[in-house]
Scaffold this motif. Sequence first.
Motif, mmCIF file in Angstrom:
data_model
loop_
_atom_site.group_PDB
_atom_site.id
_atom_site.type_symbol
_atom_site.label_atom_id
_atom_site.label_comp_id
_atom_site.label_asym_id
_atom_site.label_seq_id
_atom_site.Cartn_x
_atom_site.Cartn_y
_atom_site.Cartn_z
ATOM 1 N N THR A 193 56.774 59.389 10.186
ATOM 2 C CA THR A 193 57.172 58.495 11.261
ATOM 3 C C THR A 193 56.068 57.484 11.556
ATOM 4 N N TYR A 194 56.469 56.402 12.222
ATOM 5 C CA TYR A 194 55.488 55.396 12.634
ATOM 6 C C TYR A 194 54.395 56.032 13.500
ATOM 7 N N ASP A 195 54.812 56.875 14.436
ATOM 8 C CA ASP A 195 53.845 57.478 15.349
ATOM 9 C C ASP A 195 52.866 58.388 14.609
ATOM 10 N N SER A 208 48.830 47.099 14.558
ATOM 11 C CA SER A 208 49.743 46.069 15.065
ATOM 12 C C SER A 208 50.996 45.970 14.210
ATOM 13 N N ALA A 209 50.817 46.038 12.888
ATOM 14 C CA ALA A 209 51.963 45.955 11.983
ATOM 15 C C ALA A 209 52.875 47.165 12.133
ATOM 16 N N ILE A 210 52.277 48.351 12.233
ATOM 17 C CA ILE A 210 53.083 49.567 12.390
ATOM 18 C C ILE A 210 53.862 49.520 13.705
ATOM 19 N N ALA A 211 53.215 49.093 14.776
ATOM 20 C CA ALA A 211 53.884 49.021 16.074
ATOM 21 C C ALA A 211 55.033 48.009 16.039
ATOM 22 N N LEU A 212 54.827 46.888 15.368
ATOM 23 C CA LEU A 212 55.883 45.875 15.272
ATOM 24 C C LEU A 212 57.057 46.387 14.452
ATOM 25 N N ALA A 213 56.771 47.107 13.372
ATOM 26 C CA ALA A 213 57.845 47.707 12.569
ATOM 27 C C ALA A 213 58.591 48.763 13.380
ATOM 28 N N ARG A 214 57.850 49.586 14.113
ATOM 29 C CA ARG A 214 58.466 50.635 14.932
ATOM 30 C C ARG A 214 59.374 50.035 16.003
ATOM 31 N N ASP A 215 58.903 48.997 16.667
ATOM 32 C CA ASP A 215 59.671 48.400 17.762
ATOM 33 C C ASP A 215 60.956 47.750 17.278
ATOM 34 N N ASN A 216 61.006 47.412 15.994
ATOM 35 C CA ASN A 216 62.197 46.765 15.443
ATOM 36 C C ASN A 216 62.917 47.655 14.429
ATOM 37 N N ARG A 243 58.657 56.980 2.668
ATOM 38 C CA ARG A 243 59.405 56.129 3.595
ATOM 39 C C ARG A 243 58.860 56.349 4.998
ATOM 40 N N VAL A 244 58.383 55.264 5.607
ATOM 41 C CA VAL A 244 57.904 55.315 6.992
ATOM 42 C C VAL A 244 59.031 54.816 7.886
ATOM 43 N N HIS A 245 59.399 55.618 8.871
ATOM 44 C CA HIS A 245 60.559 55.289 9.703
ATOM 45 C C HIS A 245 60.361 55.839 11.105
ATOM 46 N N GLY A 246 61.376 55.655 11.962
ATOM 47 C CA GLY A 246 61.305 56.112 13.343
ATOM 48 C C GLY A 246 61.591 57.588 13.468
#
Length: 246
Positions: A193-195, A208-216, A243-246
């Motif tokens: 997961t992103y977190d 910053s990139a991970i947080a932006l991907a997570r938020d969208n 695969r990195v995902h929510g």
Amino acid sequence: MITQGAPASKAVTYSRVMLKISGEALMGDQGFGLHPPTVQRIANEVKTVHDLGVEICMVIGGGNIFRGLQGSAQGMERTTADYMGMLATVMNALAMQAALESLGIFTRVISAIPMDQVCEPYIRRRAVRHLEKKRVCIFAAGTGNPYFTTDTAATLRANEMACQAIFKGTKVDGVYDMDPRKHSHAKRYETVTYDEVLQKHLGVMDASAIALARDNDLPIIVFSLDEPGGFCGILRGEGTYTRVHG
């Protein structure tokens, strides 16, 4: 969940993707600059995916020529160093454009910093139209702002272009709990997961990139750019990746 190299069982198919690679990926075994055979090899990988009908965006780092953070560490003013790094990404983008067009693929270099004599300025609607016409769009000069990495630029442009995933090409075939090039017992994540990436400092992309991907809710596929056919294989549901995902 961690696995020791088994491919993900579920096929992954996307119609529009962002490919993010580092500038170092273009220098081959050299310690600096561009290695034309390596640039051509990566262009061939992109062509195999383009031939599937997939719409492709690209962002290429500039670390093979100049890295702003390193320049800053050596006493250069940070903003100036970052702008120099952005110009390095334009050089890499032009090299990749030349390689892709030698293969018959129409390509546009689109810069966040206007330089009309060598590439297009970034206009979102125009870029989307290029993709719809099956042109490869290479986004250069980062976000056009200092203090932001090309990882963040890739995630920003991927969201703006409505890409379905970011493909992060690296030297290894996914995300590991430790560097597999230094630790033979390192284990690969099949999904993460992103977190978890942020909490465990797994180094997929900057925070910053991970947080932006997570938020969208934008998945990140981490794979080996050195594996022949790896990029195309994943789109066909084959190969090894994380695969990195929510």
